[in-house]
Motif scaffolding. Sequence first.
Motif, PDB file in Angstrom:
ATOM      1  N   ALA A 195      21.507  14.232  28.164  1.00 25.99           N
ATOM      2  CA  ALA A 195      21.188  15.641  28.405  1.00 25.99           C
ATOM      3  C   ALA A 195      21.923  16.151  29.640  1.00 25.99           C
ATOM      4  N   GLY A 196      22.251  15.253  30.560  1.00 25.53           N
ATOM      5  CA  GLY A 196      22.924  15.640  31.789  1.00 25.53           C
ATOM      6  C   GLY A 196      23.103  14.434  32.681  1.00 25.53           C
ATOM      7  N   SER A 197      23.344  14.676  33.971  1.00 24.99           N
ATOM      8  CA  SER A 197      23.539  13.565  34.896  1.00 24.99           C
ATOM      9  C   SER A 197      23.202  13.980  36.320  1.00 24.99           C
ATOM     10  N   VAL A 198      22.888  12.969  37.123  1.00 22.30           N
ATOM     11  CA  VAL A 198      22.660  13.136  38.552  1.00 22.30           C
ATOM     12  C   VAL A 198      23.774  12.367  39.256  1.00 22.30           C
ATOM     13  N   LEU A 199      24.405  13.009  40.247  1.00 22.29           N
ATOM     14  CA  LEU A 199      25.499  12.370  40.965  1.00 22.29           C
ATOM     15  C   LEU A 199      25.242  12.403  42.456  1.00 22.29           C
ATOM     16  N   LEU A 200      25.531  11.294  43.112  1.00 21.08           N
ATOM     17  CA  LEU A 200      25.555  11.212  44.562  1.00 21.08           C
ATOM     18  C   LEU A 200      26.985  10.856  44.948  1.00 21.08           C
ATOM     19  N   LEU A 201      27.562  11.616  45.875  1.00 23.08           N
ATOM     20  CA  LEU A 201      28.956  11.428  46.248  1.00 23.08           C
ATOM     21  C   LEU A 201      29.091  11.361  47.760  1.00 23.08           C
ATOM     22  N   SER A 202      30.027  10.530  48.231  1.00 23.34           N
ATOM     23  CA  SER A 202      30.290  10.417  49.663  1.00 23.34           C
ATOM     24  C   SER A 202      31.790  10.281  49.887  1.00 23.34           C
ATOM     25  N   ARG A 203      32.295  11.047  50.836  1.00 24.96           N
ATOM     26  CA  ARG A 203      33.719  10.967  51.165  1.00 24.96           C
ATOM     27  C   ARG A 203      34.033   9.774  52.068  1.00 24.96           C
ATOM     28  N   ASP A 204      33.019   9.288  52.817  1.00 27.98           N
ATOM     29  CA  ASP A 204      33.309   8.250  53.810  1.00 27.98           C
ATOM     30  C   ASP A 204      32.530   6.951  53.660  1.00 27.98           C
ATOM     31  N   LYS A 205      31.549   6.890  52.779  1.00 28.81           N
ATOM     32  CA  LYS A 205      30.750   5.674  52.625  1.00 28.81           C
ATOM     33  C   LYS A 205      30.730   5.221  51.173  1.00 28.81           C
ATOM     34  N   GLU A 206      30.635   3.910  51.003  1.00 29.07           N
ATOM     35  CA  GLU A 206      30.421   3.381  49.662  1.00 29.07           C
ATOM     36  C   GLU A 206      28.934   3.426  49.360  1.00 29.07           C
ATOM     37  N   MET A 207      28.602   3.537  48.104  1.00 31.34           N
ATOM     38  CA  MET A 207      27.202   3.623  47.692  1.00 31.34           C
ATOM     39  C   MET A 207      26.586   2.231  47.606  1.00 31.34           C
ATOM     40  N   THR A 208      25.314   2.147  47.909  1.00 30.61           N
ATOM     41  CA  THR A 208      24.582   0.885  47.836  1.00 30.61           C
ATOM     42  C   THR A 208      23.623   0.941  46.654  1.00 30.61           C
ATOM     43  N   ASP A 209      22.905  -0.141  46.467  1.00 32.82           N
ATOM     44  CA  ASP A 209      21.911  -0.192  45.395  1.00 32.82           C
ATOM     45  C   ASP A 209      20.804   0.840  45.622  1.00 32.82           C
ATOM     46  N   LEU A 210      20.527   1.171  46.875  1.00 34.79           N
ATOM     47  CA  LEU A 210      19.499   2.175  47.175  1.00 34.79           C
ATOM     48  C   LEU A 210      19.892   3.538  46.600  1.00 34.79           C
ATOM     49  N   GLU A 211      21.136   3.952  46.818  1.00 33.11           N
ATOM     50  CA  GLU A 211      21.586   5.238  46.268  1.00 33.11           C
ATOM     51  C   GLU A 211      21.562   5.223  44.740  1.00 33.11           C
ATOM     52  N   ARG A 212      21.929   4.095  44.170  1.00 33.88           N
ATOM     53  CA  ARG A 212      21.879   3.982  42.707  1.00 33.88           C
ATOM     54  C   ARG A 212      20.442   4.175  42.209  1.00 33.88           C
ATOM     55  N   ARG A 213      19.492   3.513  42.859  1.00 35.82           N
ATOM     56  CA  ARG A 213      18.089   3.631  42.440  1.00 35.82           C
ATOM     57  C   ARG A 213      17.558   5.049  42.657  1.00 35.82           C
ATOM     58  N   LEU A 214      17.973   5.692  43.754  1.00 34.12           N
ATOM     59  CA  LEU A 214      17.552   7.077  43.993  1.00 34.12           C
ATOM     60  C   LEU A 214      18.085   8.014  42.903  1.00 34.12           C
ATOM     61  N   ALA A 215      19.344   7.845  42.534  1.00 36.25           N
ATOM     62  CA  ALA A 215      19.927   8.685  41.484  1.00 36.25           C
ATOM     63  C   ALA A 215      19.242   8.424  40.141  1.00 36.25           C
ATOM     64  N   GLU A 216      18.957   7.164  39.848  1.00 33.19           N
ATOM     65  CA  GLU A 216      18.268   6.834  38.598  1.00 33.19           C
ATOM     66  C   GLU A 216      16.849   7.395  38.585  1.00 33.19           C
ATOM     67  N   THR A 217      16.170   7.347  39.732  1.00 36.35           N
ATOM     68  CA  THR A 217      14.830   7.926  39.827  1.00 36.35           C
ATOM     69  C   THR A 217      14.886   9.431  39.592  1.00 36.35           C
ATOM     70  N   ALA A 218      15.863  10.097  40.198  1.00 39.27           N
ATOM     71  CA  ALA A 218      16.022  11.541  40.007  1.00 39.27           C
ATOM     72  C   ALA A 218      16.291  11.864  38.545  1.00 39.27           C
ATOM     73  N   ALA A 219      17.165  11.083  37.913  1.00 37.91           N
ATOM     74  CA  ALA A 219      17.489  11.319  36.503  1.00 37.91           C
ATOM     75  C   ALA A 219      16.262  11.129  35.620  1.00 37.91           C
TER      76      ALA A 219
END
Length: 172
Positions: A140-164
């Motif tokens: 139906a759609g997607s949630v994205l977290l983006l950073s110009r200077d940092k790599e994403m961790t498992d925490l950001e992945r879980r936050l995006a999945e929770t939001a979705a």
Amino acid sequence: MKATGIVRRIDDLGRVVIPKEIRRTLRIRGGDALEIFTDRDGEVILKKYSPIAELSDFAQEYSDSLAEATGHIALVADRDEIIAVSGAPKRGLMGRKINDEVQAVLEKGETVTTGEPPAVEGYEFRGQVATPIMKDGSLAGSVLLLSRDKEMTDLERRLAETAANFLAKHLD
């Protein structure tokens, strides 16, 4: 309105075929829902239906909270374009399309966590998480977290999945 020069007849069952070129241009796929409008001049208007767009105010509030909590750029997109932007100028990202390669992975219900290919066409990010919003087994759609200077961790992945998952529960 833009004329295409294409004419189609309605068959005996009341069906009309939307030409492949128009479906491809507008990213209309088999099974997509279309809204039907009429105007006073007798025109029939078909518009691709987006259940996520129905939640655009709610999605904007959620992306605002996500961006504030993480310090990253937070986006919510329907199947075709970005409908909510937080943590970055809206003008540059609102309405942009998700990269076709990333979209193909999201269609499978999988999360994209690498920076290649970039999730948003024309933008490079060092870290990204793109996770699908699934409803009844379909994207139906997607949630994205983006950073110009940092790599994403498992925490950001879980936050995006929770939001979705949270946004999916609020769809029709």
